[in-house]
Write a protein that holds these residues in place. Structure first.
Motif, mmCIF file in Angstrom:
data_model
loop_
_atom_site.group_PDB
_atom_site.id
_atom_site.type_symbol
_atom_site.label_atom_id
_atom_site.label_comp_id
_atom_site.label_asym_id
_atom_site.label_seq_id
_atom_site.Cartn_x
_atom_site.Cartn_y
_atom_site.Cartn_z
ATOM 1 N N TRP A 52 0.843 -1.200 0.000
ATOM 2 C CA TRP A 52 0.000 0.000 0.000
ATOM 3 C C TRP A 52 0.878 1.250 0.000
ATOM 4 O O TRP A 52 1.010 1.930 1.019
ATOM 5 C CB TRP A 52 -0.921 0.001 1.215
ATOM 6 C CG TRP A 52 -1.817 -1.189 1.252
ATOM 7 C CD1 TRP A 52 -2.897 -1.434 0.462
ATOM 8 C CD2 TRP A 52 -1.699 -2.318 2.129
ATOM 9 N NE1 TRP A 52 -3.460 -2.642 0.784
ATOM 10 C CE2 TRP A 52 -2.750 -3.208 1.796
ATOM 11 C CE3 TRP A 52 -0.817 -2.669 3.156
ATOM 12 C CZ2 TRP A 52 -2.934 -4.425 2.459
ATOM 13 C CZ3 TRP A 52 -1.007 -3.867 3.805
ATOM 14 C CH2 TRP A 52 -2.050 -4.727 3.454
ATOM 15 N N ALA A 55 -0.472 4.594 1.521
ATOM 16 C CA ALA A 55 -1.018 4.596 2.878
ATOM 17 C C ALA A 55 -0.265 5.586 3.770
ATOM 18 O O ALA A 55 0.934 5.797 3.619
ATOM 19 C CB ALA A 55 -0.930 3.195 3.483
ATOM 20 N N TRP A 58 1.387 6.581 9.620
ATOM 21 C CA TRP A 58 0.880 6.182 10.942
ATOM 22 C C TRP A 58 0.036 4.919 10.839
ATOM 23 O O TRP A 58 0.040 4.094 11.749
ATOM 24 C CB TRP A 58 0.115 7.328 11.613
ATOM 25 C CG TRP A 58 -1.185 7.710 10.948
ATOM 26 C CD1 TRP A 58 -1.374 8.655 9.981
ATOM 27 C CD2 TRP A 58 -2.470 7.142 11.214
ATOM 28 N NE1 TRP A 58 -2.698 8.712 9.618
ATOM 29 C CE2 TRP A 58 -3.400 7.802 10.364
ATOM 30 C CE3 TRP A 58 -2.925 6.159 12.083
ATOM 31 C CZ2 TRP A 58 -4.752 7.495 10.359
ATOM 32 C CZ3 TRP A 58 -4.291 5.856 12.078
ATOM 33 C CH2 TRP A 58 -5.179 6.526 11.219
ATOM 34 N N ARG A 59 -0.662 4.741 9.709
ATOM 35 C CA ARG A 59 -1.443 3.515 9.518
ATOM 36 C C ARG A 59 -0.518 2.307 9.331
ATOM 37 O O ARG A 59 -0.765 1.232 9.880
ATOM 38 C CB ARG A 59 -2.354 3.638 8.309
ATOM 39 C CG ARG A 59 -3.523 4.563 8.521
ATOM 40 C CD ARG A 59 -4.432 4.554 7.292
ATOM 41 N NE ARG A 59 -5.398 5.604 7.344
ATOM 42 C CZ ARG A 59 -6.620 5.478 7.847
ATOM 43 N NH1 ARG A 59 -6.989 4.327 8.359
ATOM 44 N NH2 ARG A 59 -7.452 6.497 7.845
ATOM 45 N N LEU A 60 0.531 2.501 8.559
ATOM 46 C CA LEU A 60 1.490 1.414 8.356
ATOM 47 C C LEU A 60 2.183 1.048 9.662
ATOM 48 O O LEU A 60 2.404 -0.133 9.953
ATOM 49 C CB LEU A 60 2.518 1.802 7.296
ATOM 50 C CG LEU A 60 1.977 2.026 5.880
ATOM 51 C CD1 LEU A 60 3.110 2.528 4.967
ATOM 52 C CD2 LEU A 60 1.336 0.782 5.324
ATOM 53 N N GLY A 62 0.967 1.449 12.696
ATOM 54 C CA GLY A 62 -0.019 0.750 13.523
ATOM 55 C C GLY A 62 -0.221 -0.685 13.077
ATOM 56 O O GLY A 62 -0.296 -1.606 13.904
ATOM 57 N N LEU A 63 -0.303 -0.888 11.765
ATOM 58 C CA LEU A 63 -0.440 -2.225 11.219
ATOM 59 C C LEU A 63 0.769 -3.088 11.575
ATOM 60 O O LEU A 63 0.627 -4.234 12.002
ATOM 61 C CB LEU A 63 -0.609 -2.164 9.699
ATOM 62 C CG LEU A 63 -0.645 -3.499 8.965
ATOM 63 C CD1 LEU A 63 -1.921 -4.256 9.297
ATOM 64 C CD2 LEU A 63 -0.528 -3.278 7.477
ATOM 65 N N TRP A 115 8.201 4.663 11.197
ATOM 66 C CA TRP A 115 7.381 5.840 10.913
ATOM 67 C C TRP A 115 8.279 7.063 10.749
ATOM 68 O O TRP A 115 8.139 7.849 9.812
ATOM 69 C CB TRP A 115 6.383 6.026 12.033
ATOM 70 C CG TRP A 115 5.383 7.132 11.895
ATOM 71 C CD1 TRP A 115 5.282 8.056 10.888
ATOM 72 C CD2 TRP A 115 4.334 7.428 12.798
ATOM 73 N NE1 TRP A 115 4.234 8.899 11.130
ATOM 74 C CE2 TRP A 115 3.633 8.538 12.295
ATOM 75 C CE3 TRP A 115 3.919 6.867 13.999
ATOM 76 C CZ2 TRP A 115 2.533 9.099 12.944
ATOM 77 C CZ3 TRP A 115 2.817 7.419 14.650
ATOM 78 C CH2 TRP A 115 2.144 8.513 14.124
#
Length: 132
Positions: A52, A55, A58-60, A62-63, A115
């Motif tokens: 992704w 993306a 912060w989403r990466l 968190g994932l 991050w």
């Protein structure tokens, strides 16, 4: 802004190499125990960035932290097939060997580092804005 996939792939390859080297040539003290765990989460971040590229970081992160935590928690399971898989070299590297609460902190550090490094790469990219 999309991340260039070749960069994500190169970062993933470098992270895997560093993780393997950290097992072969451990750093001193606490770093010996937790560098590989943090790098594991950085590798998950980079793999997710490959899948992704647009993306949010912060989403990466968190994932990656959630995935690493799930793998750590799976070490509490004693299913036969899972134990057999962990007994192999690749299974041990990917799924770990024994649950440790401290590893969860190493995963958080790895996610934060990934991050931050992603943000640095994006900020230094010529003609591009930093994405958060």
């Amino acid at each position: 802004m999309k991340r260039p996939r070749p960069r994500s792939f190169a970062c993933l390859a470098a992270t895997i190499a560093l993780g393997l080297l950290s097992r072969r040539y451990p750093l001193p003290g606490l770093l010996a125990e937790y560098t590989g765990d943090a790098l594991y989460t950085v590798a998950v971040f980079q793999a997710a960035a490959l899948a992704w590229p647009a993306a949010a970081a912060w989403r990466l992160a968190g994932l990656a932290a959630a995935f690493s935590t799930a793998i750590e928690l799976s070490q509490l399971l004693s299913w036969g097939w899972l134990a057999d898989l962990r007994a192999t070299r690749i299974g041990a590297l990917l799924l770990g060997q024994g649950f440790q609460w401290e590893d969860l902190l190493a995963y958080a550090v790895g996610a934060a580092a990934a991050w931050g490094i992603d943000g640095l790469f994006r900020a230094l990219a010529p003609g591009r804005r930093s994405a958060r």
